[in-house]
Design a protein around this motif. Sequence first.
Motif, PDB file in Angstrom:
ATOM      1  N   ALA A  14       0.835  -1.201   0.000  1.00 21.09           N
ATOM      2  CA  ALA A  14       0.000   0.000   0.000  1.00 21.09           C
ATOM      3  C   ALA A  14       0.875   1.259   0.000  1.00 21.09           C
ATOM      4  O   ALA A  14       0.586   2.214  -0.724  1.00 21.09           O
ATOM      5  CB  ALA A  14      -0.926  -0.001   1.209  1.00 21.09           C
ATOM      6  N   ALA A  15       1.927   1.258   0.786  1.00 23.43           N
ATOM      7  CA  ALA A  15       2.817   2.418   0.841  1.00 23.43           C
ATOM      8  C   ALA A  15       3.482   2.670  -0.502  1.00 23.43           C
ATOM      9  O   ALA A  15       3.613   3.806  -0.937  1.00 23.43           O
ATOM     10  CB  ALA A  15       3.878   2.211   1.922  1.00 23.43           C
ATOM     11  N   TYR A  16       3.895   1.605  -1.166  1.00 24.75           N
ATOM     12  CA  TYR A  16       4.577   1.761  -2.450  1.00 24.75           C
ATOM     13  C   TYR A  16       3.609   2.090  -3.566  1.00 24.75           C
ATOM     14  O   TYR A  16       3.862   2.977  -4.365  1.00 24.75           O
ATOM     15  CB  TYR A  16       5.365   0.500  -2.802  1.00 24.75           C
ATOM     16  CG  TYR A  16       6.785   0.542  -2.309  1.00 24.75           C
ATOM     17  CD1 TYR A  16       7.815   0.958  -3.135  1.00 24.75           C
ATOM     18  CD2 TYR A  16       7.103   0.195  -1.011  1.00 24.75           C
ATOM     19  CE1 TYR A  16       9.121   1.023  -2.689  1.00 24.75           C
ATOM     20  CE2 TYR A  16       8.403   0.250  -0.552  1.00 24.75           C
ATOM     21  CZ  TYR A  16       9.408   0.664  -1.394  1.00 24.75           C
ATOM     22  OH  TYR A  16      10.689   0.728  -0.955  1.00 24.75           O
ATOM     23  N   SER A  17       2.502   1.402  -3.643  1.00 25.87           N
ATOM     24  CA  SER A  17       1.592   1.639  -4.765  1.00 25.87           C
ATOM     25  C   SER A  17       0.951   3.014  -4.680  1.00 25.87           C
ATOM     26  O   SER A  17       0.735   3.655  -5.688  1.00 25.87           O
ATOM     27  CB  SER A  17       0.527   0.546  -4.844  1.00 25.87           C
ATOM     28  OG  SER A  17      -0.277   0.540  -3.692  1.00 25.87           O
ATOM     29  N   THR A  18       0.685   3.475  -3.504  1.00 24.54           N
ATOM     30  CA  THR A  18       0.034   4.773  -3.344  1.00 24.54           C
ATOM     31  C   THR A  18       0.896   5.901  -3.901  1.00 24.54           C
ATOM     32  O   THR A  18       0.438   6.672  -4.731  1.00 24.54           O
ATOM     33  CB  THR A  18      -0.273   5.040  -1.864  1.00 24.54           C
ATOM     34  OG1 THR A  18      -1.123   3.997  -1.395  1.00 24.54           O
ATOM     35  CG2 THR A  18      -0.959   6.364  -1.666  1.00 24.54           C
TER      36      THR A  18
END
Length: 106
Positions: free
Chosen positions: A84-88
Amino acid sequence: FTNHPDNIGASMQVLEDVTTMVEYCAAYGIGHITMEQKFHLFISSAFAKALRKLWQTSYRAAPASTTGIGQGSKIYVAFLNLFAAYSTTSDKHKVLQMVDAFSYNV
């Protein structure tokens, strides 16, 4: 884990990195709940020093393990938090770049 979340393509790279970590986990037999802390430290060591806080934050935000493996694992949930941190950030950055490129080409 060397790509910053803001880098283009970082979300795909982190997916490959997590896959590698899971393969190591299986190969070394550290997927059991009694080995979870060792696996956590092993994963932490794979992060570039500047990015290690991303993993630590993802891990701390995950609930305690109920099974040690699979969806009940703290590490499993931490990996989801990491995705989630990376894709966001990276996907948002990519979309904004595409918007900028489109506005200049019109």
